[in-house]
Write a protein that holds these residues in place. Structure first.
Motif, PDB file in Angstrom:
ATOM      1  N   ASP A  31       8.207  11.986  -3.378  1.00 26.57           N
ATOM      2  CA  ASP A  31       6.916  12.810  -4.109  1.00 26.57           C
ATOM      3  C   ASP A  31       6.004  11.789  -4.666  1.00 26.57           C
ATOM      4  OD1 ASP A  31       8.498  11.307  -5.988  1.00 26.57           O
ATOM      5  OD2 ASP A  31       8.872  13.313  -7.245  1.00 26.57           O
ATOM      6  N   GLY A  32       5.791  10.614  -4.204  1.00 20.91           N
ATOM      7  CA  GLY A  32       4.869   9.708  -4.739  1.00 20.91           C
ATOM      8  C   GLY A  32       4.839   9.228  -6.223  1.00 20.91           C
ATOM      9  N   ILE A  33       5.849   9.400  -6.685  1.00 22.76           N
ATOM     10  CA  ILE A  33       6.002   9.030  -8.238  1.00 22.76           C
ATOM     11  C   ILE A  33       6.578   7.465  -7.977  1.00 22.76           C
ATOM     12  CG2 ILE A  33       7.228   9.355 -10.230  1.00 22.76           C
ATOM     13  CD1 ILE A  33       7.215  12.286  -9.582  1.00 22.76           C
ATOM     14  N   ILE A  34       6.105   6.651  -8.864  1.00 24.77           N
ATOM     15  CA  ILE A  34       6.576   5.217  -8.946  1.00 24.77           C
ATOM     16  C   ILE A  34       7.333   5.245 -10.279  1.00 24.77           C
ATOM     17  CG2 ILE A  34       5.907   2.941  -9.544  1.00 24.77           C
ATOM     18  CD1 ILE A  34       3.142   3.527  -7.747  1.00 24.77           C
ATOM     19  N   TYR A  35       8.465   4.488 -10.038  1.00 24.79           N
ATOM     20  CA  TYR A  35       9.577   4.377 -11.109  1.00 24.79           C
ATOM     21  C   TYR A  35       9.504   2.799 -11.539  1.00 24.79           C
ATOM     22  CZ  TYR A  35      11.232   8.973  -9.435  1.00 24.79           C
ATOM     23  OH  TYR A  35      11.327  10.202  -9.104  1.00 24.79           O
ATOM     24  N   GLY A  36       9.475   2.672 -12.697  1.00 26.88           N
ATOM     25  CA  GLY A  36      10.006   1.581 -13.587  1.00 26.88           C
ATOM     26  C   GLY A  36      10.742   1.489 -14.537  1.00 26.88           C
ATOM     27  N   GLY A  37      10.734   0.499 -15.490  1.00 24.15           N
ATOM     28  CA  GLY A  37      11.614   0.624 -16.520  1.00 24.15           C
ATOM     29  C   GLY A  37      12.897  -0.301 -16.334  1.00 24.15           C
ATOM     30  N   ASP A  38      13.917  -0.274 -17.087  1.00 22.92           N
ATOM     31  CA  ASP A  38      15.469  -0.749 -16.958  1.00 22.92           C
ATOM     32  C   ASP A  38      16.159   0.031 -17.291  1.00 22.92           C
ATOM     33  OD1 ASP A  38      15.128  -1.066 -19.888  1.00 22.92           O
ATOM     34  OD2 ASP A  38      14.399  -3.008 -19.564  1.00 22.92           O
ATOM     35  N   ASN A  39      17.656  -0.615 -17.832  1.00 22.30           N
ATOM     36  CA  ASN A  39      18.508   0.138 -18.318  1.00 22.30           C
ATOM     37  C   ASN A  39      18.313   0.938 -19.756  1.00 22.30           C
ATOM     38  OD1 ASN A  39      18.379  -2.338 -19.354  1.00 22.30           O
ATOM     39  ND2 ASN A  39      20.870  -2.405 -19.841  1.00 22.30           N
ATOM     40  N   HIS A  40      17.422   0.460 -20.339  1.00 30.97           N
ATOM     41  CA  HIS A  40      17.117   1.265 -21.547  1.00 30.97           C
ATOM     42  C   HIS A  40      15.941   1.973 -21.634  1.00 30.97           C
ATOM     43  CE1 HIS A  40      20.443  -0.891 -23.410  1.00 30.97           C
ATOM     44  NE2 HIS A  40      20.049  -2.215 -23.049  1.00 30.97           N
ATOM     45  N   THR A  41      15.022   1.886 -20.367  1.00 33.03           N
ATOM     46  CA  THR A  41      13.819   2.539 -20.554  1.00 33.03           C
ATOM     47  C   THR A  41      13.459   3.330 -19.197  1.00 33.03           C
ATOM     48  OG1 THR A  41      12.831   0.973 -21.987  1.00 33.03           O
ATOM     49  CG2 THR A  41      11.458   2.200 -20.877  1.00 33.03           C
ATOM     50  N   VAL A  96       2.082   7.739 -11.985  1.00 33.51           N
ATOM     51  CA  VAL A  96       1.361   8.510 -10.984  1.00 33.51           C
ATOM     52  C   VAL A  96      -0.303   8.219 -11.100  1.00 33.51           C
ATOM     53  CG1 VAL A  96       3.093  10.133 -10.654  1.00 33.51           C
ATOM     54  CG2 VAL A  96       1.130  10.705 -12.295  1.00 33.51           C
ATOM     55  N   VAL A  97      -1.105   9.015 -10.221  1.00 32.23           N
ATOM     56  CA  VAL A  97      -2.502   8.526 -10.479  1.00 32.23           C
ATOM     57  C   VAL A  97      -2.922   9.844 -11.169  1.00 32.23           C
ATOM     58  CG1 VAL A  97      -4.741   8.880  -9.074  1.00 32.23           C
ATOM     59  CG2 VAL A  97      -2.702   7.370  -8.463  1.00 32.23           C
ATOM     60  N   SER A  98      -3.597   9.956 -12.381  1.00 26.54           N
ATOM     61  CA  SER A  98      -3.798  10.983 -13.237  1.00 26.54           C
ATOM     62  C   SER A  98      -4.988  11.964 -12.564  1.00 26.54           C
ATOM     63  CB  SER A  98      -4.298  10.627 -14.612  1.00 26.54           C
ATOM     64  OG  SER A  98      -5.757  10.057 -14.717  1.00 26.54           O
ATOM     65  N   LEU A 116       0.913  -1.221  -0.042  1.00 29.68           N
ATOM     66  CA  LEU A 116      -0.196   0.016   0.036  1.00 29.68           C
ATOM     67  C   LEU A 116       0.956   1.163  -0.089  1.00 29.68           C
ATOM     68  CD1 LEU A 116      -2.689  -1.141   2.478  1.00 29.68           C
ATOM     69  CD2 LEU A 116      -2.990  -0.712   0.257  1.00 29.68           C
ATOM     70  N   VAL A 117       0.641   2.004  -1.034  1.00 28.28           N
ATOM     71  CA  VAL A 117       1.648   3.369  -1.245  1.00 28.28           C
ATOM     72  C   VAL A 117       0.894   4.585  -1.381  1.00 28.28           C
ATOM     73  CG1 VAL A 117       3.643   1.655  -1.993  1.00 28.28           C
ATOM     74  CG2 VAL A 117       1.884   2.576  -3.658  1.00 28.28           C
ATOM     75  N   ASP A 118       1.611   5.271  -0.885  1.00 23.53           N
ATOM     76  CA  ASP A 118       1.162   6.822  -1.392  1.00 23.53           C
ATOM     77  C   ASP A 118       1.658   7.368  -2.546  1.00 23.53           C
ATOM     78  OD1 ASP A 118      -0.162   7.517   1.113  1.00 23.53           O
ATOM     79  OD2 ASP A 118       1.590   7.418   2.138  1.00 23.53           O
ATOM     80  N   VAL A 119       0.410   7.698  -3.665  1.00 26.26           N
ATOM     81  CA  VAL A 119       1.264   7.845  -4.821  1.00 26.26           C
ATOM     82  C   VAL A 119       0.472   9.333  -5.386  1.00 26.26           C
ATOM     83  CG1 VAL A 119       0.936   7.137  -7.390  1.00 26.26           C
ATOM     84  CG2 VAL A 119       1.192   5.655  -5.491  1.00 26.26           C
TER      85      VAL A 119
END
Length: 562
Positions: free
Chosen positions: A292-302, A307-309, A235-238
């Protein structure tokens, strides 16, 4: 003239469509003539790496809700997925197949969670005709459909597309052949669903809905209750939401409790709504979240952030691909300053700017997931029934020495013992109890029994013992199944090949704060197969069945009627 990127698919079929100028938008009335457009495209076709991966049908259903199936009789079905999609959309699913009755027709179906009606067909034709209508057979409800036909001297193409506003899923089916006169593409599309919307047409948004069969939840706790052993949640604050966002995952990395893929749920109208899949890449690139509630994804090339729109859905805030990931030697993507779709800014940097984004991402803490079965110290798969029910062996002595028949055993019983012959499974077994009690005016019941039978050679054998949890739970039978229960457990037994077999057992275990965890196991399975929620449901069902079972009536040695 805009550069056109050509996606090379796994299937030579789709490659042929694109190279010939057939791939693109399904809208009619485009400005350029078809032949001129094809000549221009031949000049500026750029090739990128294959973004499609072959998957199983089960994996496809876990990735997309209300997914169609190959129609009955289809041959050579091939499922594939493209995860590298823009705008935070769900992965795109593709099904290629053939139909024996249409041996020269090539079929390609697609589905993707888009949140709004989108053309995902990849079919660029100057359509000769188009039509709109309603179908009630695309998932068991009325769905608007659009159909198109293209025809020239060399080939014909039919396309049908539909959008399910309840699930946010866009779908289409493309058929191509030299001749499609008399062909009904809508009939094929409808054959890809069960007509009543049941079974295959269930609307599963993610792995949890697929494994539980449940799509509607009252709160986050109910969603979590359907997770199985080893799966996890956070459960995260986004950014953009005043409520917590729930993330669930099938796989948690043990070293740091992180995950590289998670399905997201947000609260909408007071209930959890499944949104989209958030992805990193393996244990080296887990999902992260900043202060700041930003979730980070991706990898070494992305580089990806979520966030919630401003309309309450999960959105891809930033998306940048480096010169290797893009396949054309260029850095592409966008950055958004906020949580709306109105202020896109193209990424114009190069390696230095991209590496800075990646570096900042790697400084953010990983999202730590709670693993089901670990927080209470009792892993479902390792559950020990003795925590709830202590199985008794040889409850009391029964003299069987020298006895050749069950009747001889009964003749030796001491006063107060109970006995009865009961059909259990394959046997007409003899049950002997340590004692009996008046359950009602007509029934002497018992809560324990040693069970005897004959083997294949006619020899008397002791095949086990059972013990219930108290006089509120007398030994009972239903449909030749022996019911043995207590306040916190229920076991169902049969006799097979002269052995006492537990065919089902369910338990409820309480921690120090009174929180209940339910455990269910069926024959040839282990406890990890069922979640606590599933076990609780079965627990309630079995106890409800006690209203219909037959209390076993024992004869009591030494009683007036014995």
């Amino acid at each position: 003239m805009k550069k056109r990127l050509l996606i090379i698919t796994v299937m030579a079929l789709f490659t042929a469509f694109v190279i010939s100028g057939c791939a693109g938008s399904a809208s009619s009335g485009q400005g350029e003539a078809a032949e001129d457009k094809r000549e221009e495209e031949k000049e500026e076709v750029s090739y990128i790496g294959n973004p499609w991966s072959d998957i199983s049908e089960e994996e496809a259903r876990e990735a997309c809700a209300n997914l169609f199936k190959a129609p009955e009789g289809a041959k050579n079905p091939v499922w594939s997925i493209m995860k590298d999609v823009e705008e935070g959309y769900g992965p795109m699913l593709q099904l290629n197949f053939e139909m024996p009755e249409y041996k020269d027709v090539r079929f390609v179906a697609r589905a993707q969670k888009t949140g709004k009606e989108e053309d995902i067909s990849g079919a660029y034709y100057e359509w000769n005709t188009s039509d709109e209508g309603i179908s009630s057979k695309l998932g068991g409800k009325d769905i608007p459909v659009k159909s198109y036909r293209y025809k020239d001297d060399m080939e014909m193409a039919d396309l049908i597309s539909w959008y399910d506003k309840d699930t946010g899923i866009s779908c289409c089916l493309l058929a191509t052949a030299e001749d499609l006169d008399g062909f009904d593409i809508q009939a094929i599309a409808e054959a890809m669903y069960d007509g009543d919307g049941s079974d295959e047409a269930e609307m599963y948004g993610d792995f949890l809905q697929f494994q539980s069969g449940v799509t509607d939840f009252k709160d986050y706790d109910e969603v979590i209750s359907y997770l199985k052993q080893g799966q996890g949640y956070a459960l995260v604050d986004v950014m953009g939401s005043s409520d917590k966002v729930l993330l669930i995952t099938e796989l948690v990395f043990e070293a740091d409790k992180s995950a590289c893929e998670a399905s997201s749920y947000v609260m909408s109208d007071g209930k959890p709504q499944q949104m989209t899949l958030l992805t990193g890449n393996g244990s080296a690139y887990p999902l992260r979240i900043g202060e700041d509630g930003i979730i980070y994804g991706g990898d070494n090339h992305t580089y990806e952030t979520y966030v919630v729109s401003d309309i309450g859905s999960i959105m891809c805030k930033d998306y940048v691909v480096d010169d290797i990931g893009s396949g054309d030697g260029e850095f592409t993507g966008y950055l958004r300053p906020g949580n709306d779709y109105e202020h896109d800014e193209d990424f114009t940097g190069g390696r230095e700017e991209f590496d800075k984004l990646i570096s900042e991402r790697e400084k953010q803490p990983v999202i730590e997931f709670t693993v089901i079965g670990e927080d209470s110290g009792s892993k479902t798969g390792d559950f020990d029934p003795s925590k709830v029910y202590i199985e008794q062996e040889d409850l009391f002595d029964v003299d069987t020495e020298g006895c050749d028949t069950l009747t001889q055993i009964v003749d030796r019983l001491e006063e107060g013992r109970g006995y009865v012959n009961v059909n259990i499974g394959q046997s007409g077994a003899l049950l002997i109890s340590s004692g009996t009690y008046k359950y009602d005016d007509d029934t002497d019941a018992a809560i324990d029994a040693r069970i005897f039978d004959y083997d294949d050679d006619g020899k008397v054998i002791d095949i086990g013992s059972v013990c219930a949890g108290g006089t509120a739970y007398p030994l009972s039978v239903k449909d030749d199944i022996l019911y043995v229960g207590g306040n916190h457990f229920m076991r169902l037994y049969t006799i097979r090949d002269h052995e006492l077999v537990i065919i089902e057992e369910v338990y409820v275990e309480y921690d120090g704060e009174g929180n209940a965890t339910y455990h269910l196991r069926k024959e040839n399975e282990d406890f990890s197969k069922y979640s606590s929620k599933e076990a609780e449901s079965r627990f309630d069902e079995l106890f409800a069945q006690l209203e219909d079972v037959q209390i076993i009536g024992f004869a009591t040695v030494g009683s007036a009627g014995e």
